[in-house]
Design an enzyme around this catalytic site. Structure first.
Site: not given
Ligand code: GLA
Length: 391
Positions: A36-37, A69, A123, A126, A128-129, A173, A223
């Site tokens: 969450h940075i 898929s 979900g 990791l 996946s999206s 991500d 989130y």
């Molecule tokens: C999800 C979000 C990322 C990040 C993480 C938490 O994966 O897609 O951008 O904020 O949560 O670190």
């Protein structure tokens, strides 16, 4: 491993014989520290994993885009017009999001037949999206010859998730699954997007992901709420600060202490800001100890990160806390923490390779006894970012 030959046979079954599809693969990612940075412009330390999404794709003969898929039942057959709109809350919104942003680069992209297959538990933190979004953007960039750079694709994939899917995620991500290198983690500055690949020399240690079995729906989770709370904290701190602050991670923890009065009546906002500022400093320390090969110290920082996500940012759950506690109780484990957005999902632990069997047995049993949930374990290897695969 995804069986690409079997996937090709399925592709022809669904879409008919004809031109051979091209094949692309994007990994998932695990974030080692710095949670969450990214949307606060700070430092993160993720790596690609040897699980991900394969995409078989070719131009469509009949002008409709077909998205299928092996992981989901829904198959979408869409006209160019239908491709522009979100389709409920289905998985196809990730490839559709990529197409919608690519169309801003080139209006007439053409239509495609696509078969996806993933082996990342969906979900669970990791990515996946991001893996699906990036593999689609990368593949269409290649097929349509758009000439977008990797960094261009990263930004495009993040914009697709923000604007099309509707999650205010940061850039970590998409960046990680695009830029990952085997046997490295990347230290990424989410404000400047400067990054450094750091060798992950784990020796007799390894990274183990434990899926808590507690599924999390990212877009519907807290989130966006955490995003709002921490930005509300930033607004307050900006007013109180004597210099310009772009984002929370511009502040050191000493500066934050000096500004504490600004949030005295808002303990929740203060806790959110404290997590961000302290976690960002932890990532710097983590990168240094990793470079020095001090895995013990790295493990301690992972555990501190978990405590902060649990107590200050409030994105852990009782089940995940139990999983982390049971993981730490196994001899040979150096550190363990929740990874990804939280609210369920996975933990990542750093442990001796020869402790893996004991870990899986002991944690599985004790975690089940405490929560009634079945955990799943995977040892992951730091792996390569999105790329084309030759069959
Ligand atoms: C999800 C979000 C990322 C990040 C993480 C938490 O994966 O897609 O951008 O904020 O949560 O670190």
């Amino acid at each position: 491993m995804i069986d690409l030959e079997a996937l090709q046979a399925q592709f022809y079954e669904r879409f008919g014989e004809g031109e051979a599809p091209r094949v692309f693969f994007s990994p998932g990612r695990v974030n080692l520290i710095g949670e969450h940075i990214d949307y606060h412009g700070g430092l993160v330390l993720p790596c690609g994993i040897d699980r991900g999404t394969a995409l078989m794709i070719r131009p469509s003969g009949d002008g409709t885009t077909k998205l299928a898929s092996t992981n989901f039942d829904l198959i979408a057959i869409l006209s160019a017009e239908q491709c522009r709109k979100k389709l409920g809350e289905y998985w196809v919104n990730y490839p559709l999001g990529a197409l919608s942003k690519l169309r801003e680069v080139q209006a007439d992209l053409g239509a495609f037949e696509c078969l996806f297959s993933g082996d990342i538990p969906n979900g669970t933190g990791l990515s996946s999206s991001a893996s699906v979004l990036v593999v689609m953007a990368y593949a269409v960039n290649e097929l349509a010859g758009l000439g977008l750079s990797r960094l261009g694709l990263v930004r495009l994939a993040q914009a697709a998730e923000n604007d099309f899917v509707g999650l205010q995620c940061g850039i970590m991500d998409q960046f990680a699954v695009t830029m990952a290198e085997p046997q490295h983690a990347m230290l990424l500055d989410c404000q400047s997007l400067q990054y450094e690949q750091q060798p992950l020399q784990l020796g007799e240690y390894c990274l183990l992901i434990a899926n808590s079995g507690q599924r999390r729906e990212l877009a519907e989770s807290g989130y966006n709420e955490r995003y709002a709370e921490s930005n509300a904290a930033l607004d307050r701190l900006r007013l109180a600060a004597s210099r310009e602050i772009n984002c929370l991670t511009d502040l050191s923890s000493q500066e934050f202490e000096a500004l504490a009065a600004a949030l005295v009546d808002e303990p929740v906002l203060a806790a959110r800001a404290r997590h961000v500022i302290e976690e960002n400093e932890r990532v710097k320390r983590a990168a240094n100890v990793l470079q020095a090969g001090d895995l013990q110290a790295f493990g301690v920082l992972m555990s501190e990160s978990h405590a902060s996500l649990r107590d200050l940012y409030a994105v852990s759950t009782t089940a995940i806390d139990a999983l982390v506690e049971e993981s730490m109780a196994v001899p040979g484990v150096l550190g363990s923490r929740i990874t990804g957005a939280g609210f369920g999902g996975c933990t990542v632990s750093l442990l001796r390779r020869d402790a893996v069997d004991t870990f899986c047995e002991q944690v599985s049993e004790r975690y089940r006894a405490r929560t009634g949930l079945e955990a799943e374990f995977l040892v992951v290897e730091p792996s390569r970012g999105v790329h084309e695969v030759q069959l």
